[in-house]
Scaffold this motif. Sequence first.
Motif, PDB file in Angstrom:
ATOM      1  N   UNK A 224      42.119  52.917  93.641  1.00  0.00           N
ATOM      2  CA  UNK A 224      42.976  53.671  94.484  1.00  0.00           C
ATOM      3  C   UNK A 224      42.975  52.711  95.922  1.00  0.00           C
ATOM      4  N   UNK A 225      44.217  52.720  96.452  1.00  0.00           N
ATOM      5  CA  UNK A 225      44.184  52.036  97.662  1.00  0.00           C
ATOM      6  C   UNK A 225      43.259  52.537  98.768  1.00  0.00           C
ATOM      7  N   UNK A 226      42.927  53.724  98.761  1.00  0.00           N
ATOM      8  CA  UNK A 226      42.057  54.136  99.869  1.00  0.00           C
ATOM      9  C   UNK A 226      40.782  53.520  99.746  1.00  0.00           C
ATOM     10  N   UNK A 227      40.226  53.062  98.579  1.00  0.00           N
ATOM     11  CA  UNK A 227      39.003  52.686  98.151  1.00  0.00           C
ATOM     12  C   UNK A 227      38.933  51.240  98.663  1.00  0.00           C
ATOM     13  N   UNK A 268      32.914  44.136  91.675  1.00  0.00           N
ATOM     14  CA  UNK A 268      31.721  44.758  91.160  1.00  0.00           C
ATOM     15  C   UNK A 268      32.005  46.112  90.967  1.00  0.00           C
ATOM     16  N   UNK A 269      32.611  46.976  91.739  1.00  0.00           N
ATOM     17  CA  UNK A 269      32.803  48.426  91.637  1.00  0.00           C
ATOM     18  C   UNK A 269      33.692  48.660  90.310  1.00  0.00           C
ATOM     19  N   UNK A 270      34.887  47.693  89.998  1.00  0.00           N
ATOM     20  CA  UNK A 270      35.405  47.886  88.720  1.00  0.00           C
ATOM     21  C   UNK A 270      34.529  47.853  87.546  1.00  0.00           C
ATOM     22  N   UNK A 271      33.470  46.467  87.625  1.00  0.00           N
ATOM     23  CA  UNK A 271      32.526  46.505  86.548  1.00  0.00           C
ATOM     24  C   UNK A 271      31.515  47.622  86.527  1.00  0.00           C
ATOM     25  N   UNK A 272      30.900  48.303  87.497  1.00  0.00           N
ATOM     26  CA  UNK A 272      30.164  49.448  87.487  1.00  0.00           C
ATOM     27  C   UNK A 272      30.995  50.795  86.894  1.00  0.00           C
ATOM     28  N   UNK A 273      32.097  50.772  87.230  1.00  0.00           N
ATOM     29  CA  UNK A 273      32.713  51.974  86.764  1.00  0.00           C
ATOM     30  C   UNK A 273      33.232  51.951  85.166  1.00  0.00           C
ATOM     31  N   UNK A 274      33.285  50.789  84.793  1.00  0.00           N
ATOM     32  CA  UNK A 274      33.402  50.291  83.458  1.00  0.00           C
ATOM     33  C   UNK A 274      32.141  50.572  82.534  1.00  0.00           C
ATOM     34  N   UNK A 275      30.973  50.171  83.225  1.00  0.00           N
ATOM     35  CA  UNK A 275      29.558  50.544  82.494  1.00  0.00           C
ATOM     36  C   UNK A 275      29.511  51.800  82.563  1.00  0.00           C
ATOM     37  N   UNK A 276      29.897  52.483  83.566  1.00  0.00           N
ATOM     38  CA  UNK A 276      29.940  54.201  83.472  1.00  0.00           C
ATOM     39  C   UNK A 276      30.966  54.839  82.578  1.00  0.00           C
ATOM     40  N   UNK A 282      35.364  55.331  91.462  1.00  0.00           N
ATOM     41  CA  UNK A 282      35.014  56.242  92.306  1.00  0.00           C
ATOM     42  C   UNK A 282      34.291  55.692  93.469  1.00  0.00           C
ATOM     43  N   UNK A 283      34.226  56.357  94.872  1.00  0.00           N
ATOM     44  CA  UNK A 283      33.647  55.806  95.644  1.00  0.00           C
ATOM     45  C   UNK A 283      32.200  55.569  95.864  1.00  0.00           C
ATOM     46  N   UNK A 284      31.386  56.228  94.957  1.00  0.00           N
ATOM     47  CA  UNK A 284      29.957  55.909  94.611  1.00  0.00           C
ATOM     48  C   UNK A 284      29.829  54.450  94.015  1.00  0.00           C
ATOM     49  N   UNK A 285      30.630  54.198  93.093  1.00  0.00           N
ATOM     50  CA  UNK A 285      30.495  52.952  92.650  1.00  0.00           C
ATOM     51  C   UNK A 285      30.580  51.767  93.695  1.00  0.00           C
ATOM     52  N   UNK A 286      31.338  51.906  94.801  1.00  0.00           N
ATOM     53  CA  UNK A 286      31.317  51.173  95.924  1.00  0.00           C
ATOM     54  C   UNK A 286      30.109  51.044  96.669  1.00  0.00           C
ATOM     55  N   UNK A 287      29.816  52.407  96.989  1.00  0.00           N
ATOM     56  CA  UNK A 287      28.756  52.696  97.711  1.00  0.00           C
ATOM     57  C   UNK A 287      27.172  51.931  97.376  1.00  0.00           C
ATOM     58  N   UNK A 288      27.341  52.119  96.263  1.00  0.00           N
ATOM     59  CA  UNK A 288      25.966  51.677  95.343  1.00  0.00           C
ATOM     60  C   UNK A 288      26.034  50.321  95.304  1.00  0.00           C
ATOM     61  N   UNK A 327      36.995  61.695  96.610  1.00  0.00           N
ATOM     62  CA  UNK A 327      37.629  61.126  95.382  1.00  0.00           C
ATOM     63  C   UNK A 327      39.105  61.313  95.253  1.00  0.00           C
ATOM     64  N   UNK A 328      39.838  60.004  94.648  1.00  0.00           N
ATOM     65  CA  UNK A 328      41.215  60.435  94.722  1.00  0.00           C
ATOM     66  C   UNK A 328      41.574  61.452  93.649  1.00  0.00           C
ATOM     67  N   UNK A 329      42.686  61.985  93.939  1.00  0.00           N
ATOM     68  CA  UNK A 329      43.165  63.127  92.858  1.00  0.00           C
ATOM     69  C   UNK A 329      43.074  62.590  91.441  1.00  0.00           C
ATOM     70  N   UNK A 330      42.687  63.539  90.824  1.00  0.00           N
ATOM     71  CA  UNK A 330      42.627  63.169  89.293  1.00  0.00           C
ATOM     72  C   UNK A 330      43.871  62.910  88.548  1.00  0.00           C
ATOM     73  N   UNK A 331      44.850  63.704  88.792  1.00  0.00           N
ATOM     74  CA  UNK A 331      46.464  63.492  88.311  1.00  0.00           C
ATOM     75  C   UNK A 331      46.790  62.266  88.436  1.00  0.00           C
ATOM     76  N   UNK A 332      46.424  61.838  90.040  1.00  0.00           N
ATOM     77  CA  UNK A 332      47.152  60.599  90.361  1.00  0.00           C
ATOM     78  C   UNK A 332      46.368  59.493  89.733  1.00  0.00           C
TER      79      UNK A 332
END
Length: 340
Positions: A224-227, A268-276, A282-288, A327-332
């Motif tokens: 998401x652009x906000x992230x 890295x956040x993309x890869x972490x999200x995919x691993x999950x 999600x924001x926590x992927x970046x924060x981690x 977190x970005x809206x789920x439907x978006x």
Amino acid sequence: MEPTALSRPAEVAERMQRLLYEVKRVVVGQDHFLERVMVALLAQGHLLVEGVPGLAKTLTVKTLAQALQGTFKRIQFTPDLVPADLVGTRIYNQKTGEFATSLGPVFAHLLLADEINRAPAKVQSALLEVMQERQVTIAGETHRVPQPFLVMATQNPIETEGTYPLPEAQVDRFMMKVLVGYPSEEEEFVIVQRVTGAAVDVRPVVTMEELLDLQRECRKVYVDPSLMQYAVKLVAATRFPQRYGLQNIAGHLTFGASPRASICLIEGARALALLRGRPYVWPEDIVDLVPDVLRHRMVLSYEALAESLTADHIIRRVLDKLPAPPKPLQNHVATETASA
């Protein structure tokens, strides 16, 4: 039938979990380190690992290469090493009267650069050039390294004699700097059991061609652009702390992180999200990932060193001051993921 936007990430996560399980049959503990290795594999980044000897850094990469059915090379960096020892050279053949190219050990899928800070600047630069360009030029002829290509360089924090610290501009080429600590007593007990017991045969899990497909899938993960704005704001706060109400760390930083940090956070956040198992970040992927991506990209001032502050202390203050967006809206997210 074409895989749906949700089934494909789940399949990638399952494949990477199998790979991680195979490595953990040999390597005990080090969960954070192993997760970062998986992130680097998917995001096509390189790792700088700092830890004392004997923490399974070499074993991890060697086991990973066996599970991936890829080539593995290890280079022990020493002060007498020259660039040709890494990238290769031209050798004269007396029988034919011609020169032949002998390629160096950098031509491998997984390369372990052991104690990179023990080699002089020319050798370090030669390796970092290969990491960036993924090719080597010998006598005017260009040779590409195998794909995928991952470099894991190690540093020993307990010795400084006879070392050549990596310049800040060059260490920036590493996607992450991971700190590896000692195992717990329970983990060390299991380590002793495994090492002194029967050897474990590592089964091949993923081919290099399949890993390339997984890497391409990683680039499709929605951010998401906000992230993205949040990642850029975190990095900018290390350059201009006053703008973000962080006057208390302004005197502790000489230079902040480069734009590579923002890029590595998102990749890295993309890869972490995919691993999950998610097709979106999600924001926590970046924060981690923030400590591992930023800690080697900031130059601390003498004032910070005098106060025994580390980069991790400053990163914690930045994260406390700049909380992650909701977190970005789920439907978006679902709409954007489906259209990707």
